[in-house]
Design an enzyme around this catalytic site. Structure first.
Site, PDB file in Angstrom:
ATOM      1  N   ARG A 100      -7.197  12.162  26.530  1.00  0.00           N
ATOM      2  CA  ARG A 100      -7.770  13.469  26.084  1.00  0.00           C
ATOM      3  C   ARG A 100      -7.445  13.696  24.536  1.00  0.00           C
ATOM      4  NH1 ARG A 100      -6.011  18.056  23.987  1.00  0.00           N
ATOM      5  NH2 ARG A 100      -4.049  17.845  24.985  1.00  0.00           N
ATOM      6  N   ASP A 101      -6.058  14.148  24.422  1.00  0.00           N
ATOM      7  CA  ASP A 101      -5.678  14.561  23.239  1.00  0.00           C
ATOM      8  C   ASP A 101      -5.957  13.540  22.155  1.00  0.00           C
ATOM      9  OD1 ASP A 101      -4.413  16.033  21.225  1.00  0.00           O
ATOM     10  OD2 ASP A 101      -2.514  16.401  22.286  1.00  0.00           O
ATOM     11  N   CYS A 110      -5.613  16.974  16.972  1.00  0.00           N
ATOM     12  CA  CYS A 110      -6.414  18.240  17.458  1.00  0.00           C
ATOM     13  C   CYS A 110      -7.303  18.631  16.326  1.00  0.00           C
ATOM     14  CB  CYS A 110      -5.462  19.253  17.494  1.00  0.00           C
ATOM     15  SG  CYS A 110      -6.460  20.962  17.984  1.00  0.00           S
TER      16      CYS A 110
END
Ligand code: HMG
Ligand code: MG
Length: 300
Positions: free
Chosen positions: A18-19, A243
């Site tokens: 995910r990240d 991010c």
């Protein structure tokens, strides 16, 4: 601070799928994502954040999360989790058979606006129905707090701001609060000062450390967190990560670097380092970038 009362066991939350992959420029196919998740489970990871149910306009890299979850061959002891910022995301996650969800807030107003398009207070209001619905379905909810050691827009963040959002998420029903050093600017004493405030409001057993390694400080900061008794660590295989709404947020601390350090400290993780390196090698060849981690470069 209690010195050197290290936990005997640490639970690692693998956030690479995910990240890590949410920030990759190169396209990673659904099947390659699924293989990554399988390799991580084979290496002994018991908690794998495998996707995100967010707007595809904001994070196109995660738009195939329903398909990823649909294709994962589940291992019984493994919890496959995902991010769900609102009810729409939560409902899609339930349809996809996600085991555990996470809401994500911030200790910085500017970051909250840029990441999820609302203020901190508004974000907590949006999370309320998600947490309620999850509890009704017997699904556990993790709460992230971003920018706990600095913000890309505001710079310094007061430890009290971190403590306040963390406590609110806990009171709302999150079983665990993951403290995000989103841009990796934290250093050890700052980490200690932040934790001093947070543990006045949240039991240390409910905390996780989610540190990005942008400035090479993550292992040093994790050592402090361990000394405080934090026994849950988020990391990403091969140091994947970042991010899209935080400039300069390079990878999460690499899982193999964390496992090597914990092995050396006699702290159990249940992870097989060689199998983990295999997972790192495979995903690195997919994204055509060698892993940033020191341990991969020494042993891989
Ligand atoms: P918004 O624009 O305020 O919300 O975005 P909206 O309800 O007005 O919806 C806007 C559009 O998105 C609409 O589509 C919705 O249908 C759609 P349009 O009409 O424009 O075609 N939409 C959705 N689509 C799919 N799934 C959904 C969903 N919700 C709305 N769940 C929103 C608010 C939260 C949706 C948006 O800002 C967003 O998706 N943000 C995601 C940001 C993100 O994923 N950031 C990275 C993860 S956080 C992170 O990495 C930090 C962490 O690692 C910890 C750390 O390191 O600090 C966790
Ligand atoms: Mg992160």
């Amino acid at each position: 601070m209690n010195k050197h009362h290290y936990p005997t066991q640490v639970s690692i939350v693998e956030v690479g799928p995910r990240d890590g992959l949410q920030n990759e420029k190169s396209h990673v196919s659904t099947l390659d994502k699924v293989e990554l998740v399988h390799n991580l489970a084979n290496a002994g990871l018991k908690r794998i954040e495998s996707g995100s149910f967010v707007s595809p306009k904001w994070v196109p890299q995660m738009s195939d999360s329903p398909d990823v979850f649909g294709r994962i061959k589940r291992q019984q002891q493994v919890v496959y989790s995902a991010l769900t910022p609102n009810m729409r995301g939560f409902e899609a996650a339930m349809e996809a058979g996600v085991d555990e969800v996470a809401v994500f807030g911030a200790a910085s107003e500017s970051f909250s606006q840029r990441n999820i398009n609302c203020s901190i207070d508004e974000s907590l209001k949006r999370f309320e129905p998600v947490i309620d619905a999850a509890q009704k379905s017997g699904i556990r909810v993790r709460g992230y707090v971003s920018c706990v050691l600095g913000c890309p827009y505001e710079g310094e963040i007061a430890p009290q701001a971190v403590a306040s959002v963390s406590k609110q998420l806990l009171d709302m029903g999150c079983y665990e609060i993951s403290l995000g050093d989103t841009i990796g600017t934290g250093t050890p004493v700052k980490t200690a000062l932040m934790l001093d405030d947070v543990i006045r409001h949240v039991p240390v057993s409910r905390l996780a450390a989610h540190f990005h390694d942008t400035y090479g400080q993550a292992l040093a900061n994790l050592t402090i967190a361990l000394q405080y008794g934090v026994a849950t660590i988020d990391s990403a295989v091969a140091g994947l990560g970042g991010c899209p709404y935080a400039r300069g947020a390079s990878g999460n601390v690499a899982t193999e670097d964390v496992v090597y350090m914990l092995n050396g400290m006699g702290i159990k993780t249940g992870i097989d380092l060689n199998k983990l390196l295999h997972a790192a090698r495979r995903i690195s060849s997919v994204i055509q970038r060698s892993p940033s981690s020191k341990v991969f470069n020494a042993l891989g």
